[in-house]
Structure formats: C-alpha cells, structure tokens
Design an enzyme around this catalytic site. Structure first.
Site, PDB file in Angstrom:
ATOM      1  CE1 TYR A  94      -4.083  -1.991   0.444  1.00 30.76           C
ATOM      2  CE2 TYR A  94      -2.702  -3.284   1.924  1.00 30.76           C
ATOM      3  CZ  TYR A  94      -3.862  -3.151   1.181  1.00 30.76           C
ATOM      4  OH  TYR A  94      -4.778  -4.156   1.166  1.00 30.76           O
ATOM      5  NE  ARG A 108      -3.465   4.479   9.231  1.00 35.49           N
ATOM      6  CZ  ARG A 108      -3.910   3.525  10.043  1.00 35.49           C
ATOM      7  NH1 ARG A 108      -5.081   2.984   9.831  1.00 35.49           N
ATOM      8  NH2 ARG A 108      -3.167   3.111  11.040  1.00 35.49           N
ATOM      9  CG  ASN A 117     -10.784  -2.032  -7.763  1.00 39.50           C
ATOM     10  OD1 ASN A 117     -11.312  -1.469  -8.708  1.00 39.50           O
ATOM     11  ND2 ASN A 117      -9.919  -3.021  -7.914  1.00 39.50           N
ATOM     12  CB  CYS A 125      -7.481  -4.136  -5.495  1.00 37.80           C
ATOM     13  SG  CYS A 125      -8.955  -5.134  -5.692  1.00 37.80           S
ATOM     14  CG  HIS A 126      -5.508  -9.839  -7.042  1.00 36.37           C
ATOM     15  ND1 HIS A 126      -6.135  -9.212  -8.097  1.00 36.37           N
ATOM     16  CD2 HIS A 126      -4.532 -10.618  -7.584  1.00 36.37           C
ATOM     17  CE1 HIS A 126      -5.575  -9.596  -9.226  1.00 36.37           C
ATOM     18  NE2 HIS A 126      -4.585 -10.456  -8.943  1.00 36.37           N
ATOM     19  CB  SER A 131       4.182  -2.460   5.564  1.00 36.29           C
ATOM     20  OG  SER A 131       3.582  -2.572   6.833  1.00 36.29           O
ATOM     21  CD  GLU A 152      -2.366 -12.265 -10.684  1.00 35.85           C
ATOM     22  OE1 GLU A 152      -1.560 -11.569 -10.022  1.00 35.85           O
ATOM     23  OE2 GLU A 152      -3.458 -11.837 -11.084  1.00 35.85           O
TER      24      GLU A 152
END
Length: 155
Positions: A94, A108, A117, A125-126, A131, A152
């Site tokens: 992120y 955030r 999304n 977004c997956h 962190s 993937e």
C-alpha cells in the site's frame, strides 16, 4: 437502465453491471455448482475469453473496457492508473503504491481506494499487500486473494 451479465470460469464468477455503455462494476466471487455463464454483450464475451485464459494460468491482457474514470477524484484515479501497471506475478505494498502515485505516507488512503475498487481483476487490487508482506484486506476474502496471487505466481 442497468444491464447485467455473468461470467463463470471455475472457480471464479464475475457479475458485470453496465449502464449507459459503461462498465459500472464487477462483483468477483467463487463460482458455485450449477453457475452458468450468461454473457450478453460483445465486451462480456471478450472478457469471458480472457477470464478463461486467466484461470488456466495464462498471462492475459484484459480487453479495453469502457470504464469511466473521469469525474473520479484525482488521487483515486492516479492510484488505479498506477495499480494497473503492476504486472501479474508481482505485488506492491500500500505504501509503495502511494509513493508511486507521488503521495508517500498515503498508504491508508490507498487502502481505501483498494477497498472501494469496483473493477477487481481489471484493476488488480489483489496485488497490493500490507507492509511486511501480509495479505492486508480483500473484499471477496483473503482466501481468494491468496488463490489469485498463487495462480499468478506471486506467492
């Protein structure tokens, strides 16, 4: 008027909602026994073919879909534009995505964009992790996020 169509390529199901020729949202879920694809539009048929290739483990370029980003807040649009550049098999945090958007420290806010999304898989977004490599969140569930990233080759 909203037009809906369903795409199924087990184990995934996409429910598409169209309005005024624009793809308004995609609902991503696990397919269930008896789910059958019901593509209606030419774009839906193209997306169904890409979904089949994706589930088979092939690298795909999703078809150019008519998604309206104009009128979207600039930061959100920038996040989605950067997100689409994250290739299959790779992940970003992120915070890393925030930095790529020119807004370091906005992790955030990026998380909020991911949570809202409306076009999962198209805007992947997956591929955004917390962190330290934790999965973070994912609307369709962490089991699906892990499955997609494994498919993937990112996990």
């Amino acid at each position: 008027m909203i037009l809906t169509e369903t795409l199924v390529s087990a184990p995934l199901r996409l429910d598409l909602a169209w309005s005024d020729g624009k793809l308004r949202n995609i609902s991503l879920s696990w397919s269930a026994p008896g789910d059958a694809p019901r593509p209606v539009t030419q774009m839906g048929r193209e997306l169904a073919k890409a979904l089949d290739r994706y589930v088979a483990g092939e690298r795909v370029d999703w078809p150019g879909l008519p998604i309206e980003l104009e009128g979207m807040p600039r930061f959100k649009r920038r996040v989605l534009e950067e997100l689409i550049r994250v290739p299959a098999g790779q992940v970003v945090s992120y915070g890393g995505l925030a930095a790529a958007c020119g807004s370091p420290g906005a992790a955030r806010a990026v998380g909020q964009v991911m949570a809202n999304n409306r076009w999962p898989l198209i805007y992947p977004c997956h591929r955004v992790l917390a962190s330290g490599g934790g999965l973070g969140g994912f609307g369709p569930g962490l089991e699906m996020k892990k499955w997609l990233l494994t498919l993937e080759g990112a996990l």
